[in-house]
Design a protein around this motif. Structure first.
Motif, PDB file in Angstrom:
ATOM      1  N   ARG A 246       0.839  -1.187   0.000  1.00 19.85           N
ATOM      2  CA  ARG A 246       0.000   0.000   0.000  1.00 19.85           C
ATOM      3  C   ARG A 246       0.883   1.249   0.000  1.00 19.85           C
ATOM      4  O   ARG A 246       2.078   1.179   0.259  1.00 19.85           O
ATOM      5  N   ILE A 247       0.254   2.385  -0.254  1.00 19.34           N
ATOM      6  CA  ILE A 247       1.006   3.640  -0.224  1.00 19.34           C
ATOM      7  C   ILE A 247       1.556   3.893   1.178  1.00 19.34           C
ATOM      8  O   ILE A 247       2.692   4.351   1.342  1.00 19.34           O
ATOM      9  N   SER A 248       0.766   3.579   2.196  1.00 18.09           N
ATOM     10  CA  SER A 248       1.198   3.817   3.570  1.00 18.09           C
ATOM     11  C   SER A 248       2.377   2.941   3.968  1.00 18.09           C
ATOM     12  O   SER A 248       3.084   3.265   4.932  1.00 18.09           O
ATOM     13  N   SER A 249       2.606   1.837   3.272  1.00 14.77           N
ATOM     14  CA  SER A 249       3.735   0.957   3.582  1.00 14.77           C
ATOM     15  C   SER A 249       4.858   1.081   2.554  1.00 14.77           C
ATOM     16  O   SER A 249       5.694   0.187   2.436  1.00 14.77           O
ATOM     17  N   THR A 250       4.877   2.181   1.820  1.00 11.98           N
ATOM     18  CA  THR A 250       5.909   2.432   0.810  1.00 11.98           C
ATOM     19  C   THR A 250       6.651   3.704   1.168  1.00 11.98           C
ATOM     20  O   THR A 250       6.026   4.744   1.432  1.00 11.98           O
ATOM     21  N   THR A 251       7.966   3.656   1.198  1.00 13.41           N
ATOM     22  CA  THR A 251       8.752   4.839   1.549  1.00 13.41           C
ATOM     23  C   THR A 251       8.621   5.904   0.465  1.00 13.41           C
ATOM     24  O   THR A 251       8.286   5.611  -0.691  1.00 13.41           O
ATOM     25  N   SER A 252       8.899   7.125   0.843  1.00 13.56           N
ATOM     26  CA  SER A 252       8.797   8.230  -0.115  1.00 13.56           C
ATOM     27  C   SER A 252       9.797   8.084  -1.253  1.00 13.56           C
ATOM     28  O   SER A 252       9.499   8.447  -2.395  1.00 13.56           O
ATOM     29  N   TYR A 253      10.977   7.561  -0.949  1.00 15.13           N
ATOM     30  CA  TYR A 253      11.965   7.341  -2.008  1.00 15.13           C
ATOM     31  C   TYR A 253      11.439   6.348  -3.033  1.00 15.13           C
ATOM     32  O   TYR A 253      11.605   6.532  -4.249  1.00 15.13           O
ATOM     33  N   LEU A 275       0.658  13.139  -3.565  1.00 18.84           N
ATOM     34  CA  LEU A 275      -0.068  13.670  -2.421  1.00 18.84           C
ATOM     35  C   LEU A 275       0.425  13.037  -1.123  1.00 18.84           C
ATOM     36  O   LEU A 275       0.549  13.723  -0.096  1.00 18.84           O
ATOM     37  N   ALA A 276       0.716  11.743  -1.143  1.00 21.70           N
ATOM     38  CA  ALA A 276       1.216  11.066   0.060  1.00 21.70           C
ATOM     39  C   ALA A 276       2.547  11.652   0.507  1.00 21.70           C
ATOM     40  O   ALA A 276       2.783  11.846   1.709  1.00 21.70           O
ATOM     41  N   ILE A 277       3.433  11.941  -0.440  1.00 19.23           N
ATOM     42  CA  ILE A 277       4.736  12.529  -0.092  1.00 19.23           C
ATOM     43  C   ILE A 277       4.549  13.914   0.521  1.00 19.23           C
ATOM     44  O   ILE A 277       5.192  14.265   1.520  1.00 19.23           O
ATOM     45  N   HIS A 278       3.672  14.717  -0.070  1.00 19.67           N
ATOM     46  CA  HIS A 278       3.429  16.055   0.482  1.00 19.67           C
ATOM     47  C   HIS A 278       2.772  15.984   1.856  1.00 19.67           C
ATOM     48  O   HIS A 278       3.046  16.836   2.721  1.00 19.67           O
ATOM     49  N   GLU A 279       1.919  15.007   2.092  1.00 22.14           N
ATOM     50  CA  GLU A 279       1.304  14.847   3.410  1.00 22.14           C
ATOM     51  C   GLU A 279       2.366  14.569   4.477  1.00 22.14           C
ATOM     52  O   GLU A 279       2.328  15.142   5.572  1.00 22.14           O
ATOM     53  N   ARG A 332      -9.320  18.545   1.959  1.00 19.92           N
ATOM     54  CA  ARG A 332      -9.530  19.193   0.655  1.00 19.92           C
ATOM     55  C   ARG A 332      -8.314  19.095  -0.264  1.00 19.92           C
ATOM     56  O   ARG A 332      -8.374  19.554  -1.408  1.00 19.92           O
ATOM     57  N   ALA A 333      -7.242  18.517   0.241  1.00 18.12           N
ATOM     58  CA  ALA A 333      -6.012  18.417  -0.566  1.00 18.12           C
ATOM     59  C   ALA A 333      -6.067  17.155  -1.416  1.00 18.12           C
ATOM     60  O   ALA A 333      -5.542  16.113  -1.053  1.00 18.12           O
ATOM     61  N   TYR A 334      -6.697  17.244  -2.555  1.00 19.10           N
ATOM     62  CA  TYR A 334      -6.793  16.100  -3.454  1.00 19.10           C
ATOM     63  C   TYR A 334      -6.281  16.514  -4.828  1.00 19.10           C
ATOM     64  O   TYR A 334      -6.348  17.672  -5.223  1.00 19.10           O
ATOM     65  N   ASP A 335      -5.790  15.528  -5.576  1.00 13.80           N
ATOM     66  CA  ASP A 335      -5.248  15.738  -6.920  1.00 13.80           C
ATOM     67  C   ASP A 335      -4.251  16.893  -6.930  1.00 13.80           C
ATOM     68  O   ASP A 335      -3.215  16.838  -6.311  1.00 13.80           O
ATOM     69  N   GLY A 336      -4.604  17.975  -7.617  1.00 12.08           N
ATOM     70  CA  GLY A 336      -3.665  19.082  -7.766  1.00 12.08           C
ATOM     71  C   GLY A 336      -3.704  20.087  -6.636  1.00 12.08           C
ATOM     72  O   GLY A 336      -3.013  21.104  -6.693  1.00 12.08           O
ATOM     73  N   ALA A 337      -4.497  19.831  -5.596  1.00 11.89           N
ATOM     74  CA  ALA A 337      -4.629  20.790  -4.496  1.00 11.89           C
ATOM     75  C   ALA A 337      -3.641  20.513  -3.374  1.00 11.89           C
ATOM     76  O   ALA A 337      -3.872  20.908  -2.233  1.00 11.89           O
ATOM     77  N   PRO A 339      -0.854  21.927  -2.536  1.00  4.07           N
ATOM     78  CA  PRO A 339      -0.320  23.063  -1.766  1.00  4.07           C
ATOM     79  C   PRO A 339      -1.116  23.377  -0.505  1.00  4.07           C
ATOM     80  O   PRO A 339      -0.583  24.000   0.424  1.00  4.07           O
ATOM     81  N   LEU A 340      -2.377  22.954  -0.442  1.00  7.78           N
ATOM     82  CA  LEU A 340      -3.163  23.185   0.770  1.00  7.78           C
ATOM     83  C   LEU A 340      -2.558  22.490   1.980  1.00  7.78           C
ATOM     84  O   LEU A 340      -2.790  22.906   3.119  1.00  7.78           O
ATOM     85  N   LEU A 341      -1.779  21.425   1.755  1.00 12.82           N
ATOM     86  CA  LEU A 341      -1.171  20.709   2.871  1.00 12.82           C
ATOM     87  C   LEU A 341      -0.147  21.560   3.611  1.00 12.82           C
ATOM     88  O   LEU A 341       0.175  21.274   4.774  1.00 12.82           O
ATOM     89  N   TYR A 342       0.394  22.575   2.947  1.00 14.67           N
ATOM     90  CA  TYR A 342       1.370  23.458   3.585  1.00 14.67           C
ATOM     91  C   TYR A 342       0.729  24.719   4.150  1.00 14.67           C
ATOM     92  O   TYR A 342       1.424  25.561   4.723  1.00 14.67           O
TER      93      TYR A 342
END
Length: 376
Positions: A246-253, A275-279, A332-337, A339-342
């Motif tokens: 899963r994405i949650s069990s995969t490192t960002s690298y 999105l997972a990396i930005h989160e 609300r941070a989905y797809d191209g949004a 930047p809202l995570l920051y």
């Protein structure tokens, strides 16, 4: 870094270690209690419980390190203020922004710790936890061997064993299996039984017992007594024990370098992996906002012989408001949004900067009052 900066940073790191240890233990024990009930109730060994408990530590640490940094900052600044050390530092020419140098370095240290956890250690621990849980699910022996209790290791199956001998022999067993496809219910009782492993799967060897096969459609009951009987348990073992990644069990690298093949395995789009990396990055940067808000709020309160209780409560309120913004941005941070995570980080940093700017101008309010008085 000057001598005062090193002194302040040392105090922050020492208190951060204390608060982090306390908070991690509290949250970890809370999670371990629920895990203890579920694992030991299913007949798992204590070693399995300890392993899965340790694997939850990186996730717990990610959640509490920012809070520990905030608590350490508030505690240290409050103590330095009550002992007039901050007053002496400010009287020697240290501005609020100059005092914040050591605190900013401390916040970056906490951020790097959270980033290492969220980008690397948490996914690796999650992957190992998923693998261990899959093995537990496939561990039919552990699901069966629970003395004096009716267990349901699979849908439509009930199993009971009165006692397990030191030689791993099952004494006085009962097995019931309801096959909805064929419309039959099979019941087995035996004085002794063993679970052995064969090439095509585990087998339940029963001795000195009886089988009852009831056909629901024509209501027929067939009773057979046996000296020995072998019952295959392979169909209850399922397929491959390796869980899907899963994405949650995969490192960002791995998310950055995996390419289309990895995304296909994860059943995720490039936008979802990004999105997972930005989160994870935004979660780490929140530590800077939390620590700096705690410092700036107390510095802006100035020196008071009655303590900084109101400023501490105000800092907690500001921290809660940043977390509320973080929760709203995450939904609300989905797809191209992405930047809202920051946005929560920028919101918290703006609050801290405004408070430090205000703390550097203590006579600003008096100037306004004088200006108004001169105008009248």
């Amino acid at each position: 870094m000057g001598r005062f900066d090193r002194y302040l940073l040392g105090q922050l790191l020492m208190l951060f270690g204390f608060f982090a240890l306390v908070l991690v233990l509290v949250f970890w024990v809370n999670a371990a209690v629920a895990l203890l009930d579920s694992l030991l109730g299913d007949g798992q060994a204590v070693g399995t419980f300890l392993l899965l408990s340790v694997l939850t530590l990186p996730s717990v640490m990610t959640k509490v390190l920012a809070i520990a940094g905030f608590a350490a900052t508030v505690f240290v600044i409050n103590r330095l203020s009550s002992e007039s050390e901050l007053v002496v530092a400010q009287a020697s020419g240290f501005s609020p922004f100059r005092l914040s140098r050591a605190v900013l370095i401390f916040s970056l240290f906490v951020t790097l710790m959270i980033a290492a956890l969220s980008h690397v250690l948490v996914p690796l621990a999650q992957r190992e936890s998923d693998l261990r849980r899959a093995e537990i699910t496939q561990d039919l022996t552990a699901r069966f061997l629970n003395e004096g209790t009716f267990v349901h290791p699979a849908s439509g199956m009930t199993f009971y064993v009165r006692e397990i001998s030191p030689a791993s022999e099952l004494l006085d067993i009962y097995l019931s299996w309801h096959d909805e496809a064929s419309g039959t219910r099979d019941n087995f009782t035996a004085k002794r039984a063993l679970i052995v492993r064969e090439e095509d799967g585990p087998m339940l060897l029963m001795f000195d017992g009886m089988s009852q096969s009831y056909t629901i459609e024509d209501r027929r009951l067939a009773v057979t007594r046996f000296d020995s009987f072998a019952y295959s348990l392979a169909e209850f073992m399922g397929g491959d024990t390796t869980p899907a990644q899963r994405i949650s069990s995969t490192t960002s690298y791995e998310l950055l370098t995996g390419g289309a093949a990895l995304r296909e395995e994860l059943d995720a789009t490039q936008a979802e992996t990004r999105l997972a990396i930005h989160e994870r990055t935004g979660e780490a940067l929140l530590a800077v906002a939390a620590v700096m808000i705690g410092f700036a709020t107390l510095i802006a309160g100035g020196f008071s012989r009655f303590g900084l209780t109101r400023q501490i409560l105000f800092a907690v309120v500001l921290l809660v408001s940043v977390k509320l913004v973080d929760n709203a941005a995450a939904t609300r941070a989905y797809d191209g949004a992405w930047p809202l995570l920051y946005l929560p980080v920028a919101f918290g940093a703006t609050i801290a900067y405004a408070l430090l700017w205000r703390a550097g101008r203590p006579d600003l309010g008096q100037r306004r009052i004088r200006a108004r008085g001169a105008g009248t």
